[in-house]
Design an enzyme around this catalytic site. Structure first.
Site, short mmCIF file in Angstrom:
data_model
loop_
_atom_site.label_atom_id
_atom_site.label_comp_id
_atom_site.label_asym_id
_atom_site.label_seq_id
_atom_site.Cartn_x
_atom_site.Cartn_y
_atom_site.Cartn_z
N LYS A 11 21.11 5.16 -6.64
CA LYS A 11 21.33 6.59 -6.38
C LYS A 11 20.72 7.42 -7.49
O LYS A 11 20.49 6.95 -8.61
CB LYS A 11 22.82 6.92 -6.25
CG LYS A 11 23.69 6.62 -7.49
CD LYS A 11 23.68 7.68 -8.58
CE LYS A 11 24.58 7.30 -9.75
NZ LYS A 11 24.29 7.99 -11.01
N ASP A 137 31.42 5.36 -9.28
CA ASP A 137 30.23 5.51 -8.44
C ASP A 137 30.22 4.57 -7.23
O ASP A 137 29.27 4.59 -6.45
CB ASP A 137 28.97 5.20 -9.26
CG ASP A 137 28.52 6.38 -10.10
OD1 ASP A 137 28.95 7.52 -9.80
OD2 ASP A 137 27.76 6.16 -11.05
O1 C5P Z 1 34.30 4.69 -13.57
P1 C5P Z 1 33.31 4.00 -14.42
O2 C5P Z 1 33.74 2.61 -14.78
O3 C5P Z 1 31.92 4.05 -13.92
O4 C5P Z 1 33.29 4.82 -15.78
C1 C5P Z 1 32.81 4.30 -16.98
C2 C5P Z 1 33.26 5.19 -18.13
O5 C5P Z 1 32.60 6.46 -18.06
C3 C5P Z 1 34.74 5.54 -18.10
O6 C5P Z 1 35.51 4.59 -18.78
C4 C5P Z 1 34.79 6.90 -18.79
O7 C5P Z 1 34.78 6.74 -20.19
C5 C5P Z 1 33.47 7.53 -18.40
N1 C5P Z 1 33.60 8.45 -17.22
C6 C5P Z 1 34.19 9.68 -17.41
N2 C5P Z 1 34.32 10.53 -16.34
C7 C5P Z 1 33.87 10.16 -15.11
C8 C5P Z 1 33.26 8.92 -14.92
C9 C5P Z 1 33.14 8.07 -16.00
O8 C5P Z 1 34.60 10.04 -18.51
N3 C5P Z 1 33.99 11.02 -14.11
#
Ligand code: C5P
Length: 292
Positions: A11, A137
């Site tokens: 994406k 995502d």
């Molecule tokens: O959800 P995901 O594992 O992809 O997120 C990885 C890290 O990115 C999270 O632990 C967080 O620190 C940060 N993040 C965030 N806000 C979001 C998505 C991700 O702070 N909306």
């Protein structure tokens, strides 16, 4: 049971507005996802034992329990009482830790694929709920839509009825940006420079009319990513890459997700090919991609 092969596309984020930090530590987002045709292939083969195994030739892809595809398969085993195992073979084309959601897309493909292989009969809403628990995502890829609005952490998905087929040049510098690290920098930058995360400009609503009318010049001007200052604080030199893509005639240039991938919007496939040719010598990971 015959092995099942599924496509796992990448994406781009045409807009990524960061509205503020939430009590749970995540950031509240409003983003427009575009699914693109740069894809991995995932082959699921049933096993006689209950193990979940990953095969991938790319050494950057973890083969153990930290890989989101393993978490996805284990989650379904646990939640649906599945006693069978699976071997997950990943043919990796999407650059790793590059802001293209390759790992998240792989996890979504495993949820969708195992739903069929294990005959679980889960609805899209159930799969999306599992996806949201795995990462911010993942849910987008469950919806089988070229474009979607993402809210919350990015996991609340509204498919957008948009038919535009866009052409981009995607350049992924060989530098791993970890999402957590980039979001972490954002808070520091905000404190240091007293930058406000909440702002009046609603980049999603600026973009959407152009996207609906398929007006590439307007779309190009509307590309925006609030993570850019955080990405550039880690690699200030990447601003040059953006400038060079603009100078090469792109309609707009933007980082995708938490970077370091940069994409340029082109007028057509041929135009994208012309821009790509200028970057092929300096950069190893340059792709012409379009909406899928
Ligand atoms: O959800 P995901 O594992 O992809 O997120 C990885 C890290 O990115 C999270 O632990 C967080 O620190 C940060 N993040 C965030 N806000 C979001 C998505 C991700 O702070 N909306």
């Amino acid at each position: 049971m015959k092995p099942l092969t599924v496509r796992a596309p990448a994406k781009l984020n045409l807009v990524l507005d960061c509205l503020g930090k939430r009590p749970d530590g995540f950031h509240e987002l409003r983003t427009v996802f575009e699914r693109i045709d740069l894809s991995d292939r995932i082959t699921l083969t049933a096993r006689n034992d209950n193990k979940v195994r990953v095969k991938c030739a790319n050494p950057q892809v973890p083969k153990g329990p930290q890989n989101l595809v393993v978490k996805a398969a284990r989650l379904l085993q646990l939640e649906r009482g599945v006693t069978r195992g699976v071997t997950i073979a990943i043919d990796k084309k999407i650059p790793v830790a590059a802001g293209l959601a390759g790992g998240s897309s792989n996890a979504a493909a495993v949820l969708l694929g195992l739903n069929r292989l294990w005959n679980l009969k889960l609805s899209r809403a159930q799969l999306a709920a599992y996806a949201a628990g795995l990462g911010s995502d993942v849910a987008f890829f469950i919806y089988d839509t070229p474009y979607a609005l993402g809210e919350g952490r990015g996991e609340k998905i509204r498919p957008l009825p948009v038919r535009a087929k866009l052409w981009h040049v995607l350049v992924t510098p060989r530098f791993k940006m970890l999402t957590k690290g980039v979001f972490g920098r954002l808070a520091g930058l905000r404190q240091g420079a007293n930058l406000r995360l909440t702002k009046k400009k609603d980049n999603v609503n600026i973009l959407l009319p152009y996207l609906r009318k398929n007006m590439p010049s307007g779309i190009g001007r509307a590309l925006a990513n609030d993570l850019e200052p955080a990405i550039l604080s880690l690699r200030p030199d990447f601003v040059r890459l953006k400038e060079k893509l603009s100078a090469a005639g792109a309609l707009g240039v933007c980082f995708s997700g938490s970077g370091p991938s940069v994409f340029a919007l082109a007028r057509s496939k041929a135009h994208a090919g012309q821009i790509k040719a200028r970057f092929d010598r300096r950069y190893s990971q340059v792709y012409v991609v379009s909406t899928l």
